[in-house]
Design a protein around this motif. Structure first.
Motif, PDB file in Angstrom:
ATOM      1  N   ASP A 137       0.834  -1.200   0.000  1.00 54.63           N
ATOM      2  CA  ASP A 137       0.000   0.000   0.000  1.00 54.63           C
ATOM      3  C   ASP A 137       0.873   1.257   0.000  1.00 54.63           C
ATOM      4  O   ASP A 137       2.110   1.183  -0.026  1.00 54.63           O
ATOM      5  CB  ASP A 137      -0.988  -0.012   1.168  1.00 54.63           C
ATOM      6  N   LYS A 138       0.224   2.416   0.019  1.00 53.34           N
ATOM      7  CA  LYS A 138       0.952   3.677  -0.101  1.00 53.34           C
ATOM      8  C   LYS A 138       1.851   3.963   1.096  1.00 53.34           C
ATOM      9  O   LYS A 138       2.775   4.774   1.008  1.00 53.34           O
ATOM     10  CB  LYS A 138      -0.038   4.820  -0.301  1.00 53.34           C
ATOM     11  N   LEU A 139       1.580   3.306   2.218  1.00 45.34           N
ATOM     12  CA  LEU A 139       2.405   3.487   3.411  1.00 45.34           C
ATOM     13  C   LEU A 139       3.539   2.470   3.492  1.00 45.34           C
ATOM     14  O   LEU A 139       4.300   2.460   4.454  1.00 45.34           O
ATOM     15  CB  LEU A 139       1.530   3.400   4.664  1.00 45.34           C
ATOM     16  N   GLY A 140       3.607   1.598   2.491  1.00 41.21           N
ATOM     17  CA  GLY A 140       4.672   0.594   2.475  1.00 41.21           C
ATOM     18  C   GLY A 140       4.328  -0.694   3.183  1.00 41.21           C
ATOM     19  O   GLY A 140       5.172  -1.585   3.296  1.00 41.21           O
ATOM     20  N   HIS A 141       3.091  -0.830   3.666  1.00 35.46           N
ATOM     21  CA  HIS A 141       2.678  -2.084   4.286  1.00 35.46           C
ATOM     22  C   HIS A 141       2.509  -3.159   3.217  1.00 35.46           C
ATOM     23  O   HIS A 141       2.003  -2.875   2.129  1.00 35.46           O
ATOM     24  CB  HIS A 141       1.368  -1.900   5.044  1.00 35.46           C
ATOM     25  N   ILE A 142       2.920  -4.366   3.537  1.00 32.95           N
ATOM     26  CA  ILE A 142       2.862  -5.474   2.582  1.00 32.95           C
ATOM     27  C   ILE A 142       1.945  -6.570   3.118  1.00 32.95           C
ATOM     28  O   ILE A 142       2.023  -6.924   4.296  1.00 32.95           O
ATOM     29  CB  ILE A 142       4.260  -6.059   2.299  1.00 32.95           C
ATOM     30  N   ALA A 143       1.080  -7.072   2.262  1.00 35.42           N
ATOM     31  CA  ALA A 143       0.236  -8.226   2.598  1.00 35.42           C
ATOM     32  C   ALA A 143       0.310  -9.230   1.458  1.00 35.42           C
ATOM     33  O   ALA A 143       0.497  -8.861   0.302  1.00 35.42           O
ATOM     34  CB  ALA A 143      -1.213  -7.792   2.821  1.00 35.42           C
TER      35      ALA A 143
END
Length: 268
Positions: A137-143
């Motif tokens: 996502d735009k905040l750098g969180h990865i799923a």
């Protein structure tokens, strides 16, 4: 390190949604069988649902008519066409020309060895339905998540690599993510996606990390069929495969449509 998984779940169509509920509303990692279905339904997923299709029922009927062949059993003798199955007693029996069942039927050595296979011949791009996806996502969180119906003609109770953290999927926002598909019974022994993410953490490019993970498997199992993709935190991606030509798709900010990438075994 937030992980949820379900396996051998019946009657619930949204398996990957159920896995997410395990992560969000329990302190467990993996739920299995009908208890997993009960949990998913209690948490609001629709069902129970008959997941059989006319195509799958037709395939099953033809398989039964063919004495339940092919299958994933090895070193066993079927008393009747579809079992029950009885083990070949002792390694030395594989060297004999026959094996006498309790009913005194004699089966030649070729029939015994025909049942002693790795299962890889059942895995191909024509009978696979695994979907693995990674998102940043735009905040750098990865799923990352993987969903699959499992191997065709599997033995009842079999759990493949889909719900095993580090095998078919793994992610760490400090390094990147990975998704995999193929001969899960072999691939899960190597935790290839964990290997990919850790290799990227150590400085490998996604391409090198993907190739390295596939190479580790094919050194031990040269006939296995499988593939994976690697994605680092900068959004750089790559793939590697063995035994088939693999395709994966990518869409990022600014792209008008999905772009499909093709990976050939010789690219490794």
């Amino acid at each position: 390190m937030e992980v949820g998984a379900v396996a051998s779940m019946q009657f619930v169509k949204g398996a990957i949604r159920a896995a997410k509920l395990v992560s969000e509303y329990t302190q467990h990692t993996l739920l299995v069988g009908n208890r997993a279905s009960t949990f998913a339904l209690s948490m609001g997923l629709p069902g129970p649902t008959n997941l059989s299709s006319p195509e799958s029922l037709e395939k099953w009927a033809k398989w039964k008519q063919n004495n339940c062949e092919p299958n994933f059993r090895k070193n066993v003798i079927p008393v009747n066409g579809c079992g029950p199955y009885r083990p070949v007693i002792g390694v030395s029996d594989l060297q004999k020309n026959y094996y006498a069942c309790d009913n005194k039927e004699t089966i030649d050595r070729g029939s015994i060895l025909a049942n002693a296979n790795t299962g890889s011949e059942h895995i191909s791009r024509h009978n696979h339905d695994t979907i693995s996806m990674a998102v940043i996502d735009k905040l750098g969180h990865i799923a990352v998540g993987t969903s699959t119906n499992g191997a065709t003609f599997k033995i009842p109770g079999r759990v493949g690599d889909g719900p095993i953290a580090g095998s078919s999927a793994y992610a760490d926002q400090e390094a990147g993510a990975c998704g995999a598909t193929g001969d899960g019974d072999v691939m899960m022994r190597f935790l290839p996606c964990y290997q990919v993410v850790e290799s990227m953490r150590q400085g490998m490019t996604p391409k090198d990390a993907a190739v390295d993970a596939i190479s580790r498997i094919k050194r031990k199992y040269p006939d296995f069929v499988g593939a994976l993709f690697a994605l680092n935190v900068q959004g750089v991606h790559s793939g590697a495969c063995h035994g088939w030509t693999f395709q994966y798709s990518v869409r990022s900010e600014g792209m008008e449509d999905v772009e499909v990438y093709t990976v050939h075994p010789e690219d490794n």
